[in-house]
Motif scaffolding. Structure first.
Motif, PDB file in Angstrom:
ATOM      1  N   MET A   1     -15.046 -27.802   2.517  1.00  0.00           N
ATOM      2  CA  MET A   1     -13.619 -27.983   2.946  1.00  0.00           C
ATOM      3  C   MET A   1     -13.133 -27.677   4.353  1.00  0.00           C
ATOM      4  SD  MET A   1     -12.282 -28.982   0.318  1.00  0.00           S
ATOM      5  CE  MET A   1     -10.730 -29.135   0.712  1.00  0.00           C
ATOM      6  N   ALA A   2     -13.885 -26.708   5.000  1.00  0.00           N
ATOM      7  CA  ALA A   2     -13.527 -26.421   6.248  1.00  0.00           C
ATOM      8  C   ALA A   2     -13.769 -27.542   7.254  1.00  0.00           C
ATOM      9  CB  ALA A   2     -14.368 -24.879   6.797  1.00  0.00           C
ATOM     10  N   THR A   3     -14.839 -28.243   7.159  1.00  0.00           N
ATOM     11  CA  THR A   3     -15.223 -29.401   7.760  1.00  0.00           C
ATOM     12  C   THR A   3     -14.253 -30.607   7.231  1.00  0.00           C
ATOM     13  OG1 THR A   3     -17.599 -28.868   7.538  1.00  0.00           O
ATOM     14  CG2 THR A   3     -17.093 -31.127   7.880  1.00  0.00           C
ATOM     15  N   LEU A   4     -13.802 -30.778   6.375  1.00  0.00           N
ATOM     16  CA  LEU A   4     -13.025 -31.717   5.860  1.00  0.00           C
ATOM     17  C   LEU A   4     -11.499 -31.479   6.475  1.00  0.00           C
ATOM     18  CD1 LEU A   4     -12.367 -34.398   4.215  1.00  0.00           C
ATOM     19  CD2 LEU A   4     -11.481 -32.719   2.167  1.00  0.00           C
ATOM     20  N   ILE A   5     -11.274 -30.332   6.422  1.00  0.00           N
ATOM     21  CA  ILE A   5      -9.963 -29.766   7.091  1.00  0.00           C
ATOM     22  C   ILE A   5      -9.990 -30.272   8.605  1.00  0.00           C
ATOM     23  CG2 ILE A   5      -8.467 -28.028   7.664  1.00  0.00           C
ATOM     24  CD1 ILE A   5      -9.211 -26.774   4.970  1.00  0.00           C
ATOM     25  N   GLY A   6     -11.018 -30.041   9.140  1.00  0.00           N
ATOM     26  CA  GLY A   6     -11.141 -30.036  10.824  1.00  0.00           C
ATOM     27  C   GLY A   6     -11.178 -31.562  10.999  1.00  0.00           C
ATOM     28  N   ARG A   7     -11.684 -32.471  10.175  1.00  0.00           N
ATOM     29  CA  ARG A   7     -12.053 -33.789  10.464  1.00  0.00           C
ATOM     30  C   ARG A   7     -10.597 -34.396  10.260  1.00  0.00           C
ATOM     31  NH1 ARG A   7     -17.548 -35.416   7.648  1.00  0.00           N
ATOM     32  NH2 ARG A   7     -18.950 -34.193   9.170  1.00  0.00           N
ATOM     33  N   LYS A   8      -9.964 -34.306   9.219  1.00  0.00           N
ATOM     34  CA  LYS A   8      -8.619 -34.890   8.795  1.00  0.00           C
ATOM     35  C   LYS A   8      -7.488 -34.427   9.699  1.00  0.00           C
ATOM     36  CE  LYS A   8      -5.956 -36.909   5.836  1.00  0.00           C
ATOM     37  NZ  LYS A   8      -6.314 -38.381   5.694  1.00  0.00           N
ATOM     38  N   PHE A   9      -7.510 -33.124   9.970  1.00  0.00           N
ATOM     39  CA  PHE A   9      -6.083 -32.435  10.711  1.00  0.00           C
ATOM     40  C   PHE A   9      -6.547 -32.121  12.193  1.00  0.00           C
ATOM     41  CE2 PHE A   9      -5.360 -31.996   6.125  1.00  0.00           C
ATOM     42  CZ  PHE A   9      -4.266 -32.816   6.075  1.00  0.00           C
ATOM     43  N   HIS A  10      -7.733 -32.295  12.620  1.00  0.00           N
ATOM     44  CA  HIS A  10      -8.150 -31.746  13.867  1.00  0.00           C
ATOM     45  C   HIS A  10      -7.787 -30.378  14.154  1.00  0.00           C
ATOM     46  CE1 HIS A  10      -9.154 -35.831  14.599  1.00  0.00           C
ATOM     47  NE2 HIS A  10      -7.921 -36.128  14.356  1.00  0.00           N
ATOM     48  N   VAL A  11      -8.098 -29.535  13.342  1.00  0.00           N
ATOM     49  CA  VAL A  11      -8.010 -28.248  13.179  1.00  0.00           C
ATOM     50  C   VAL A  11      -9.033 -27.261  12.802  1.00  0.00           C
ATOM     51  CG1 VAL A  11      -6.318 -26.106  12.201  1.00  0.00           C
ATOM     52  CG2 VAL A  11      -5.447 -28.534  12.682  1.00  0.00           C
ATOM     53  N   PRO A  12      -9.585 -26.552  13.765  1.00  0.00           N
ATOM     54  CA  PRO A  12     -10.857 -25.798  13.224  1.00  0.00           C
ATOM     55  C   PRO A  12     -10.652 -24.697  12.250  1.00  0.00           C
ATOM     56  CG  PRO A  12     -10.314 -25.293  15.416  1.00  0.00           C
ATOM     57  CD  PRO A  12      -9.238 -26.153  15.068  1.00  0.00           C
ATOM     58  N   TYR A  13     -11.308 -24.721  11.251  1.00  0.00           N
ATOM     59  CA  TYR A  13     -11.245 -23.612  10.336  1.00  0.00           C
ATOM     60  C   TYR A  13     -12.791 -22.866  10.219  1.00  0.00           C
ATOM     61  CZ  TYR A  13      -6.440 -23.532   8.681  1.00  0.00           C
ATOM     62  OH  TYR A  13      -4.851 -23.235   8.595  1.00  0.00           O
ATOM     63  N   SER A  14     -12.641 -21.779   9.948  1.00  0.00           N
ATOM     64  CA  SER A  14     -14.024 -21.077   9.173  1.00  0.00           C
ATOM     65  C   SER A  14     -14.240 -21.478   7.943  1.00  0.00           C
ATOM     66  CB  SER A  14     -14.247 -19.358   9.952  1.00  0.00           C
ATOM     67  OG  SER A  14     -13.143 -18.965   9.117  1.00  0.00           O
ATOM     68  N   VAL A  15     -15.019 -20.876   7.399  1.00  0.00           N
ATOM     69  CA  VAL A  15     -15.557 -21.287   5.948  1.00  0.00           C
ATOM     70  C   VAL A  15     -14.708 -19.979   5.037  1.00  0.00           C
ATOM     71  CG1 VAL A  15     -16.899 -20.795   4.107  1.00  0.00           C
ATOM     72  CG2 VAL A  15     -17.645 -21.991   6.020  1.00  0.00           C
ATOM     73  N   SER A  16     -14.120 -18.907   5.742  1.00  0.00           N
ATOM     74  CA  SER A  16     -13.574 -17.936   5.060  1.00  0.00           C
ATOM     75  C   SER A  16     -12.061 -18.291   5.089  1.00  0.00           C
ATOM     76  CB  SER A  16     -13.869 -16.436   5.491  1.00  0.00           C
ATOM     77  OG  SER A  16     -13.596 -16.447   7.068  1.00  0.00           O
ATOM     78  N   GLY A  17     -11.591 -18.789   6.304  1.00  0.00           N
ATOM     79  CA  GLY A  17     -10.442 -19.265   6.628  1.00  0.00           C
ATOM     80  C   GLY A  17     -10.005 -20.306   5.828  1.00  0.00           C
ATOM     81  N   ALA A  18     -10.780 -21.219   5.799  1.00  0.00           N
ATOM     82  CA  ALA A  18     -10.578 -22.426   4.508  1.00  0.00           C
ATOM     83  C   ALA A  18     -10.329 -21.773   3.399  1.00  0.00           C
ATOM     84  CB  ALA A  18     -11.610 -23.491   4.726  1.00  0.00           C
ATOM     85  N   THR A  19     -11.115 -21.052   2.936  1.00  0.00           N
ATOM     86  CA  THR A  19     -11.158 -20.379   1.350  1.00  0.00           C
ATOM     87  C   THR A  19      -9.841 -19.712   1.157  1.00  0.00           C
ATOM     88  OG1 THR A  19     -13.523 -19.935   1.398  1.00  0.00           O
ATOM     89  CG2 THR A  19     -12.368 -18.902  -0.125  1.00  0.00           C
ATOM     90  N   ARG A  20      -9.361 -18.772   2.218  1.00  0.00           N
ATOM     91  CA  ARG A  20      -8.212 -18.271   2.185  1.00  0.00           C
ATOM     92  C   ARG A  20      -6.849 -19.202   2.167  1.00  0.00           C
ATOM     93  NH1 ARG A  20     -10.549 -14.379   5.843  1.00  0.00           N
ATOM     94  NH2 ARG A  20      -9.390 -15.402   7.588  1.00  0.00           N
ATOM     95  N   LEU A  21      -6.971 -20.162   2.960  1.00  0.00           N
ATOM     96  CA  LEU A  21      -5.917 -21.106   3.023  1.00  0.00           C
ATOM     97  C   LEU A  21      -5.836 -21.831   1.596  1.00  0.00           C
ATOM     98  CD1 LEU A  21      -3.886 -23.122   4.297  1.00  0.00           C
ATOM     99  CD2 LEU A  21      -5.959 -24.520   5.131  1.00  0.00           C
ATOM    100  N   MET A  22      -6.956 -22.293   0.924  1.00  0.00           N
ATOM    101  CA  MET A  22      -7.100 -22.806  -0.522  1.00  0.00           C
ATOM    102  C   MET A  22      -6.394 -21.948  -1.165  1.00  0.00           C
ATOM    103  SD  MET A  22      -8.298 -26.105   0.539  1.00  0.00           S
ATOM    104  CE  MET A  22      -8.337 -26.589  -1.147  1.00  0.00           C
ATOM    105  N   HIS A  23      -6.981 -20.665  -1.392  1.00  0.00           N
ATOM    106  CA  HIS A  23      -6.261 -19.731  -2.313  1.00  0.00           C
ATOM    107  C   HIS A  23      -4.797 -19.709  -2.108  1.00  0.00           C
ATOM    108  CE1 HIS A  23      -9.471 -18.204  -4.507  1.00  0.00           C
ATOM    109  NE2 HIS A  23     -10.363 -18.453  -3.460  1.00  0.00           N
ATOM    110  N   ARG A  24      -4.085 -19.752  -0.968  1.00  0.00           N
ATOM    111  CA  ARG A  24      -2.750 -19.643  -0.593  1.00  0.00           C
ATOM    112  C   ARG A  24      -1.990 -20.677  -1.336  1.00  0.00           C
ATOM    113  NH1 ARG A  24      -3.764 -17.458   4.606  1.00  0.00           N
ATOM    114  NH2 ARG A  24      -3.719 -19.643   5.420  1.00  0.00           N
ATOM    115  N   LEU A  25      -2.679 -22.136  -1.128  1.00  0.00           N
ATOM    116  CA  LEU A  25      -2.061 -23.133  -1.787  1.00  0.00           C
ATOM    117  C   LEU A  25      -2.386 -23.280  -3.271  1.00  0.00           C
ATOM    118  CD1 LEU A  25      -3.357 -25.569   1.119  1.00  0.00           C
ATOM    119  CD2 LEU A  25      -0.917 -24.619   0.728  1.00  0.00           C
ATOM    120  N   GLY A  26      -2.996 -22.236  -3.784  1.00  0.00           N
ATOM    121  CA  GLY A  26      -3.303 -22.331  -5.288  1.00  0.00           C
ATOM    122  C   GLY A  26      -4.385 -22.996  -5.717  1.00  0.00           C
ATOM    123  N   PHE A  27      -5.121 -23.436  -5.134  1.00  0.00           N
ATOM    124  CA  PHE A  27      -6.504 -23.982  -5.251  1.00  0.00           C
ATOM    125  C   PHE A  27      -7.647 -22.874  -5.600  1.00  0.00           C
ATOM    126  CE2 PHE A  27      -4.730 -27.265  -3.061  1.00  0.00           C
ATOM    127  CZ  PHE A  27      -4.601 -28.389  -3.822  1.00  0.00           C
TER     128      PHE A  27
END
Length: 92
Positions: A1-27
């Motif tokens: 997911m971190a790679t997908l977010i980076g490619r789609k929105f040009h924002v770098p995320y670590s794996v743990s950061g992407a995990t926290r983001l997804m949890h905050r969004l309800g996933f």
């Protein structure tokens, strides 16, 4: 997911950061609720008995383990090798 977010929105995320983001969004990670209908139990059993036994292997001998990667374990430091290891103090 971190790679997908980076490619789609040009924002770098670590794996743990992407995990926290997804949890905050309800996933949450999805887990299958049941086994597939097409599962072939006979084929699974044959694979476990033949292929998995080869892949798993025998592992390391019990005496060859150590908690340290750089220094082998000391026989004197193992429980059961020191004084009273014969269980005499536990006998009534």
């Amino acid at each position: 997911m971190a790679t997908l977010i980076g490619r789609k929105f040009h924002v770098p995320y670590s794996v743990s950061g992407a995990t926290r983001l997804m949890h905050r969004l309800g996933f949450s990670p999805q887990v299958p609720a049941r086994r597939v209908a097409e599962r072939d139990e006979q084929a699974v059993r044959v694979w476990r008995e033949a292929t998995w036994a080869e892949v798993k292997g025998l592992g390391r001998p019990a005496g060859a383990t150590s908690a340290s990667r750089t220094r082998p374990g000391s026989p004197a430091g193992r429980p059961g090798d020191g004084p009273g290891a014969d269980g005499a103090s536990r006998r009534s």
